[in-house]
Enzyme design. Sequence first.
Site, PDB file in Angstrom:
ATOM      1  N   LEU A 108       0.807  -1.226   0.000  1.00 62.28           N
ATOM      2  CA  LEU A 108       0.000   0.000   0.000  1.00 62.28           C
ATOM      3  C   LEU A 108       0.840   1.277   0.000  1.00 62.28           C
ATOM      4  CD1 LEU A 108      -3.238   0.712   1.882  1.00 62.28           C
ATOM      5  CD2 LEU A 108      -1.289   2.189   2.394  1.00 62.28           C
TER       6      LEU A 108
ATOM      7  N   ARG B  19       0.382  15.087  14.421  1.00 62.00           N
ATOM      8  CA  ARG B  19       1.240  14.504  13.376  1.00 62.00           C
ATOM      9  C   ARG B  19       1.343  15.352  12.111  1.00 62.00           C
ATOM     10  NH1 ARG B  19      -3.043  10.931  14.162  1.00 62.00           N
ATOM     11  NH2 ARG B  19      -4.644  10.976  12.554  1.00 62.00           N
ATOM     12  N   ASP B  20       2.236  14.907  11.236  1.00 66.18           N
ATOM     13  CA  ASP B  20       2.423  15.420   9.878  1.00 66.18           C
ATOM     14  C   ASP B  20       3.081  16.801   9.857  1.00 66.18           C
ATOM     15  OD1 ASP B  20       0.986  13.100   9.479  1.00 66.18           O
ATOM     16  OD2 ASP B  20      -0.908  14.104   9.068  1.00 66.18           O
TER      17      ASP B  20
ATOM     18  N   ASP C 279       0.063   8.810   1.763  1.00 64.59           N
ATOM     19  CA  ASP C 279       0.460  10.208   1.576  1.00 64.59           C
ATOM     20  C   ASP C 279       1.812  10.424   0.892  1.00 64.59           C
ATOM     21  OD1 ASP C 279      -1.522  10.038   3.473  1.00 64.59           O
ATOM     22  OD2 ASP C 279      -0.459  11.152   5.011  1.00 64.59           O
TER      23      ASP C 279
HETATM   24  C1  FRU Z   1      -3.120  10.685   6.343  1.00 65.62           C
HETATM   25  C2  FRU Z   1      -2.407   9.982   7.483  1.00 65.62           C
HETATM   26  C3  FRU Z   1      -1.488  10.923   8.223  1.00 65.62           C
HETATM   27  C4  FRU Z   1      -0.495   9.970   8.855  1.00 65.62           C
HETATM   28  C5  FRU Z   1      -0.342   8.944   7.753  1.00 65.62           C
HETATM   29  C6  FRU Z   1      -0.094   7.543   8.248  1.00 65.62           C
HETATM   30  O1  FRU Z   1      -3.523   9.818   5.339  1.00 65.62           O
HETATM   31  O2  FRU Z   1      -3.340   9.390   8.348  1.00 65.62           O
HETATM   32  O3  FRU Z   1      -2.149  11.748   9.166  1.00 65.62           O
HETATM   33  O4  FRU Z   1       0.710  10.597   9.159  1.00 65.62           O
HETATM   34  O5  FRU Z   1      -1.543   8.966   7.012  1.00 65.62           O
HETATM   35  O6  FRU Z   1       0.163   6.697   7.153  1.00 65.62           O
END
Ligand code: FRU
Length: 489
Positions: free
Chosen positions: A50, A173-174, A53
Site C-alpha cells: 500500500l 502529526r504530519d 500520503d
Molecule cells: C493521512 C495519514 C497521516 C499519517 C499517515 C499515516 O492519510 O493518516 O495523518 O501521518 O496517514 O500513514
Amino acid sequence: MTNNENRKLDDTDRYRPYDQYSQQYLAQLTEQTESSAFRPVYHISPQSGLLNDPNGFVYYNGQWRLFYQAFPYGPIHGLKSWEAVTSPDLIHWTHCGRALSPDTNFDQRGVYSGSALVTESGLHLFYTGNSADENQKRLSCQMHALMDKNGKFIKDPGPIISGPPAGYTAHFRDPQVFRYDQGYRMIIGGQRQNGEGAILIYRSYDLRKWDFAGELDFTDSKMGYMIECPNLVWLDGRPLLICCPQGLSQNTLAYKNNYPNVMLVGDKYIDETNSLASDGLWQNFDEGFEYYAAQAINAADGRTLVVGWIGLPDVETPTRTEGWAHCLSLVCELRWQDGTVYRYPAVECQSLRGQRYDFNSQPADGLAFIKLPDDCYELEVYLPPEARGELSLAGLIVRLDIPLGQISVDRSMVAGTCDPLVDTSRTVKTKAGAKTCLNIFIDRSVFEIFINYGEKSITGRFFPAQGQGEVTWKGNCEILGAIWEISAD
Ligand code: FRU
C-alpha cells in the site's frame, strides 16, 4: 512468515516487524503487483503493498525527490515507512527503496507523514514517530533525519518534539517545516483535548530545538475532530493553507468524500500572532472521488508545486486482491489567477505526450472516435458555449452542460469501482455558456480531469474491463481536440 503468508492480512499483521516477512513473499507480491492490468504507467504507484500520503517533496542535488507512506507487505494500512523516488523532470520517477524504516522505539508503530527541507547542512526530513505505551495507548512525537554523504538518512537519537503540548491529544502529526524570517516554522496537525481539530505551530533557529508558539489562528469555524497533513505555502505572495480536517461540518463546506482535503487562501500571515487573515472561505482542493493528503511546496525554482494521494483513508480499491493499493497524482503547479487558485499539471507533463491524433469536427453520433492500443493517454477537448452531451471513456461518463455551467463525472457504469458506499458521481460548476476546455489524463485505472487549465479538477480511480482505450461523444454539437498516447518511457 512462511506458508501462511498468502492468506489475507488482517489486524494482527498490522505492526509485524518487516524482518518477519520472507524475501520470497515480497517477491511474489511484487510480481503480482507488476502484472496488474490496473497498475498506472505514468503515476507513482507502489512496487508492492500500500501507498498513501506523499511526503518530503523537495529538489536537492539536481534531482526532484519525493517519498511516500508505504506498507510494502500487503494492501492494508500496516506498519508505515517512507519509500523514496527521484526524478530529473517530475514525470519519470525511479524507485530508490526505503528511506526511513520503523526501527526505533519512537516510531515502532510507523514512520508517519512529514516534509523535507534543504539547508547548507544538507537534506533534512521531518516526520511523526508513531508508537504506543505499555497499555497500547497512542504516542506521537516529531522526528528529524539528515541525509549523509552516501544518501542514507540518519535519524537523530531522539525526537525533536517529544509529544503534544498540554491541552492536546496524541493525534499530533504530519509536520511541515518552512523557513520564516531568520528561522524556521513547523506546523503540525492536531486535536484539542476537547476533541476538536487544530493546527499547532512551533519555532526554531537550528531545526533541532523547537518551541511551541501556540495554535495557528486561521478560522472561526470548528475544524472537525482532527486535522491531518497541514501545509502552509505562498502563492503569488498570499499564504495558502491546505489541510485535511476529518469530520468537518458540511455547513462549513459541502464535500462528498468521507474525508475532505480543503484549502483557504489568506490575505496575510502574521507571525507574531500565529494568525492567517482571510475571508474564511473554504474550498475543496479537488472535486473528485479520491484525493487526499496534498503536499504543497514553494519549490526552489519559484513555482508552488503540489502532489496528492489518489486515495482516501478507509477506502479500498479492487486491486486489493492483486496485492497493492493506491497511487499518487501528477505533480501540479498552483497558480493564482482571476482571484482563484488554479491547479494544473506542471509544464513538464507535456513531454509525456507521444503520438498525437487530432479530431477536428467529431460528430455527436455516440460512435467511438478513437481506439487506442493502451489505456494511457491525454485527451484535450474544446467545447463550444452551446455544448451539451456526454463523453464516454471506457465507461467513465463525463456529462457536460456548458449552457448551464455544469460538468459531472459518473463512474457508475464502470465494472470495478472503489468502495461501493462512496457516491458514484461528482459535479462541478463552471462559467455558464463560456467556451470550455478539458484536459483528461487517463492512466489505466486513474483519471485526472482538469477544467479550463486547472480552474477546477476532478480526480479518481476507475477499473474498466481491459482493452477499452476508446472514447465516444454523444451530444448536440461537434467537438474538436486532440489525443496523445502516453507510454511508459
Ligand atoms: C493521512 C495519514 C497521516 C499519517 C499517515 C499515516 O492519510 O493518516 O495523518 O501521518 O496517514 O500513514
